[in-house]
Design an enzyme around this catalytic site. Structure first.
Site, short mmCIF file in Angstrom:
data_model
loop_
_atom_site.label_atom_id
_atom_site.label_comp_id
_atom_site.label_asym_id
_atom_site.label_seq_id
_atom_site.Cartn_x
_atom_site.Cartn_y
_atom_site.Cartn_z
N SER A 434 -87.75 49.05 -127.92
CA SER A 434 -86.96 50.05 -128.64
C SER A 434 -87.70 50.52 -129.88
O SER A 434 -88.46 49.77 -130.50
CB SER A 434 -85.61 49.47 -129.03
OG SER A 434 -85.79 48.31 -129.79
N HIS A 696 -87.09 41.34 -137.94
CA HIS A 696 -85.72 41.20 -138.45
C HIS A 696 -85.67 41.39 -139.96
O HIS A 696 -84.62 41.31 -140.57
CB HIS A 696 -85.16 39.84 -138.06
CG HIS A 696 -85.19 39.64 -136.58
ND1 HIS A 696 -86.28 39.12 -135.94
CD2 HIS A 696 -84.30 39.96 -135.62
CE1 HIS A 696 -86.05 39.11 -134.63
NE2 HIS A 696 -84.87 39.61 -134.41
N1 GLN Z 1 -86.49 45.75 -125.08
C1 GLN Z 1 -85.52 45.36 -126.05
C2 GLN Z 1 -85.76 46.11 -127.35
O1 GLN Z 1 -86.86 46.35 -127.69
C3 GLN Z 1 -85.55 43.89 -126.32
C4 GLN Z 1 -84.56 43.49 -127.38
C5 GLN Z 1 -84.40 42.00 -127.58
O2 GLN Z 1 -85.20 41.23 -127.18
N2 GLN Z 1 -83.35 41.59 -128.18
O3 GLN Z 1 -84.85 46.44 -128.06
#
Ligand code: GLN
Ligand code: ZN
Length: 758
Positions: A434, A696
């Site tokens: 994402s 994060h």
């Molecule tokens: N492909 C998802 C993203 O990039 C993976 C998210 C996750 O691992 N929580 O948002």
């Protein structure tokens, strides 16, 4: 009969706390206003419980970010690197939670880990050799008094000393042993303080007691509570356990001078059996966790009434309670306008669970419970069929055989084929999927949902974003691109919306960490895929570039783990149904020219049973095959990636290997790269991308710090196997942080590439 609640959600029915805290972070809301909003929320939550005649209402279940972090701050457990920033206590708290980058310094956040078998994350407190453990904070006392001023007597919930010590990280020479006296004396000070305030009860949360306990653990528990309880006076102490049964220490626990013991009858498979064989002391109260604090299905009163009457033979004093804090379920069905009453009547979120407790209290207080009106209404619902079956899917799942789970040829052979086919540079750079979910991206989705734009307008916008995202990644110089996931609210909910068998909610948010919430879909019936889901956007993204674009899917185990599961079929069958649907999606992506497919299993580790003896029989024996089944049908040259978050891999490394993916990316930045050691020791052969920076936190990692991480990794991982990527998706970040971070990542990878191929 009385009722109790272990804890109530705090983020607000409309996520008021989340938005307020985020405004505070953006310096868009003064501290005093944030505190006022928090206080209103607490008042509201106490009063809802009061209105439902809950007898034991909790305080200190509130938190601006995380309860374990609150407990650390309460006890003066703040590492020097945060103290040195010289921020006020409020901002120091947030610096520990999210890291700090500004005029006062540059410090990373504390590590974050999953709270037992839930999708809630706690901050890992650190005790070093300078830490002086002392009761310095006032939060629990302030909140107790605050409730009292509303005329509500509460039991303050404090994470217990045993669980606290088990979860803390010791970063210096000191060990748990060295901290016992100080911790115990700080906790007994908490108890004395509540005693001075005239509190009737206090609740010590000790979920760590449901784990496999060693003899040393039990000695530790005894030592701690002998000390803590030695100063016990008028305030009664409830020892609250949850997430399982306490088979390893039950006899010790009931022998100690606790006034109440909270046991989980929902997840605690052996709780009833233990109470039956060891009995329950007459001078204590059993807080019986019978209303499920983790799932959203209505309580079946017949089962509960039977259970309580059976328990009545062994215990004199029973209080009806939730199985764990209601933090793990959404607020209320009242805001769900899109779900019909036919569905709603089978569901119970936090507020409806309060009603269940008060109805059960009423039912169980009558001389003939089964004749109560509330009882028969409840039984009528459970006697109706749910109409949720799909015979086709059930037939396919039951016909699966050994060969369906095996991909050919084996990984070693595939790796060679893929290296030739994909022609990627050494240390390929990529992202996890994402890109930032900006306000306009979210607005596009919600406009489409509420019907104010057409499907064509909606997709045109997404395609524009995809094109921008591909161009951005090319400009930054990433090697393997992604489409950016602009059409997805959430990696699980999106698939829930596009598969048959799910029930979607509007406001059913559950806190995941800090200000972040997720909205797990409800698995209502058998799952199937009636149409391709991700193909159009994937093919479009690939058409814009000569670099490879990863197809992006969520794996069956994660879809299951981050949904509210059915309770009428096994988790295994449910996982296989989802796997069947995602497998079709994988094959469609491949057939449409996508050469790299990432199947995220972010939540695989999370639902690993807390007790080792259950790992295989209850989980891994179907979870790993479900993943294997999803990709076992692809061609050798198609590269399958998987991604995992907050991986504490060491203990299941063999099973992760057994998933048979070609590349695996995972969180590592926040866990000090310790996983790398594990990979080396095990002799892990797959290609790996341990996250080089923590997404994060808003902090931007420097080129040199990423290079340093890469060199560290290269000491343990052969260069042909190493990928370079952030540790998770970027959707919660802003472009201001994302672009420089990724530029630094690419620059670092290029530098390191040069120095290792020189
Ligand atoms: N492909 C998802 C993203 O990039 C993976 C998210 C996750 O691992 N929580 O948002
Ligand atoms: Zn992740």
């Amino acid at each position: 009969m009385k009722t109790a609640v272990i804890g109530y959600p705090r983020i607000g029915a409309l996520r008021e706390l989340k938005f307020a805290v985020e405004r505070y972070f953006r310096k868009d809301l003064p501290k005093e206003e944030l505190q006022a909003i928090a206080s209103e929320l607490r008042e509201e939550h106490w009063k809802i419980q009061k209105n439902n005649e809950i007898d034991f209402i909790t305080s200190n279940d509130f938190s601006f970010y995380d309860n374990l972090l609150d407990t650390a701050v309460l006890l003066n457990i703040v590492p020097n690197r945060y103290k040195q920033l010289k921020l006020d206590v409020f901002d120091e708290y947030f610096a520990m939670a999210r890291g700090y980058q500004g005029e006062k310094g540059d410090v990373k956040a504390l590590s974050m880990k999953k709270w037992f078998n839930t999708n809630y994350h706690y901050m890992v407190p650190e005790i070093d050799d300078e830490t002086e453990i002392l009761l310095v904070g006032t939060k629990p006392f302030d909140e107790y008094v605050e409730a009292k001023n509303w005329g509500i007597e509460t039991k303050s919930a404090i994470i217990g000393a045993f669980t606290f010590l088990k979860l803390v990280k010791f970063t210096g020479k000191k060990t748990i042993e060295d901290s016992i006296t100080d911790i115990a004396s700080a906790y007994s000070d908490i108890l004395s303080k509540f005693n001075d305030l005239g509190a009737k009860w206090i609740q010590f949360d000790e979920p760590a007691l449901v784990m496999d306990l060693s003899e040393e653990d039990i000695i530790l528990f005894n030592k701690l509570y002998e000390n803590i309880l030695s100063k016990k006076n008028n305030t009664k102490v409830l020892l609250q356990t949850y997430f399982g049964d306490i088979r390893d220490c039950y006899s010790e626990v009931i022998a100690m001078p606790f006034d109440g013991i909270g046991l989980d009858f929902v997840e605690g498979k052996k709780t009833l059996e233990i109470v039956k064989s060891f009995g329950f002391p007459d001078d204590k109260i059993l807080f019986a966790g019978i209303v499920n604090g983790k799932n959203i299905w209505k309580n079946n009163y017949s089962n509960t009434v039977d259970l309580i009457s059976e328990l009545g033979r062994y215990c004199k004093n029973i209080v009806l309670s939730t199985s764990c804090s209601l933090l793990h379920v959404p607020y209320t069905l009242k805001n769900e306008n899109g779900i019909s009453d036919d569905y709603k009547k089978r569901l119970a979120f936090a507020e409806e669970k309060l009603t269940e407790l008060s109805e059960l209290k009423k039912i169980l207080s009558t001389s003939n419970p089964t004749s109560a009106a509330e009882y028969s209404e409840n039984q009528t619902i459970f006697n109706e069929s749910r109409n949720c079956e799909n015979a086709n899917v059930q037939a396919v799942v039951s016909s699966l055989s050994h060969d369906d789970f095996i991909r050919h040829p084996n990984f070693e052979k595939r790796e060679k084929i893929q290296k030739k086919e994909l022609k990627l540079p050494l240390l390929p750079t990529t992202t996890i999927g994402s890109f930032p979910q900006t306000p306009e991206v979210k607005a596009n989705r919600s406009k489409y949902k509420n019907g104010s734009i057409t499907f064509e307008q909606y997709t045109a916008f997404n395609k524009k974003k995809i094109a921008e995202c591909i161009a951005l990644q090319e400009k930054i110089g990433l090697d393997v691109l992604v489409h950016g996931e602009f059409e997805r609210n959430d990696m699980v909910e999106y698939f829930g919306e596009n598969l048959d068998g799910f029930l979607l909610t509007e406001k059913a948010w559950v806190q995941s960490y800090g200000t972040r919430c997720v909205k797990p879909p409800i698995i209502w019936g058998d799952i199937s895929r009636s149409k391709p889901i991700t193909i159009d956007y994937a093919v479009y993204a690939q058409s814009l570039t000569s670099k490879h674009v990863k197809g992006m899917l969520t794996g069956p185990v994660t879809i299951l783990n981050w949904s509210f599961p059915r309770e009428d079929i096994s988790l295994r069958d449910c996982a296989f149904q989802i796997a069947l649907a995602i497998r079709d999606e994988v094959l469609d992506l491949e057939a449409n020219g996508i050469k790299i497919i990432q199947i995220d299993e972010a939540a695989l580790r999370e639902k690993l049973p807390l007790r080792k003896s259950d790992w295989y029989s209850e989980y891994l024996n179907w979870a790993i095959p479900a993943f294997r089944f999803v990709h076992s049908g692809v061609k050798p040259e198609t590269q399958i990636h998987t991604h995992m978050c907050y991986s504490e891999f060491a203990d299941i490394i063999k099973d992760i290997d057994d998933m048979d993916a070609d590349v695996i990316t995972f969180e590592a930045a926040r866990s000090d790269l310790s996983i790398i050691e594990t990979l080396k020791e095990y002799g892990f052969k797959r290609e790996v991308g341990p996250g080089v920076y923590d997404i994060h936190s808003p902090r931007i990692p420097s080129i040199s710090e990423i290079k340093e991480a890469l060199f560290k990794m290269l000491e343990k991982i052969p260069k042909e196997k190493l990928w370079v990527n952030p540790d998770c998706g970027l959707k919660t970040r802003r472009y201001e942080e994302t672009v420089p971070s990724l530029e630094n990542l690419v620059a670092a990878a290029k530098d390191v590439r040069k120095s290792i191929s020189a």
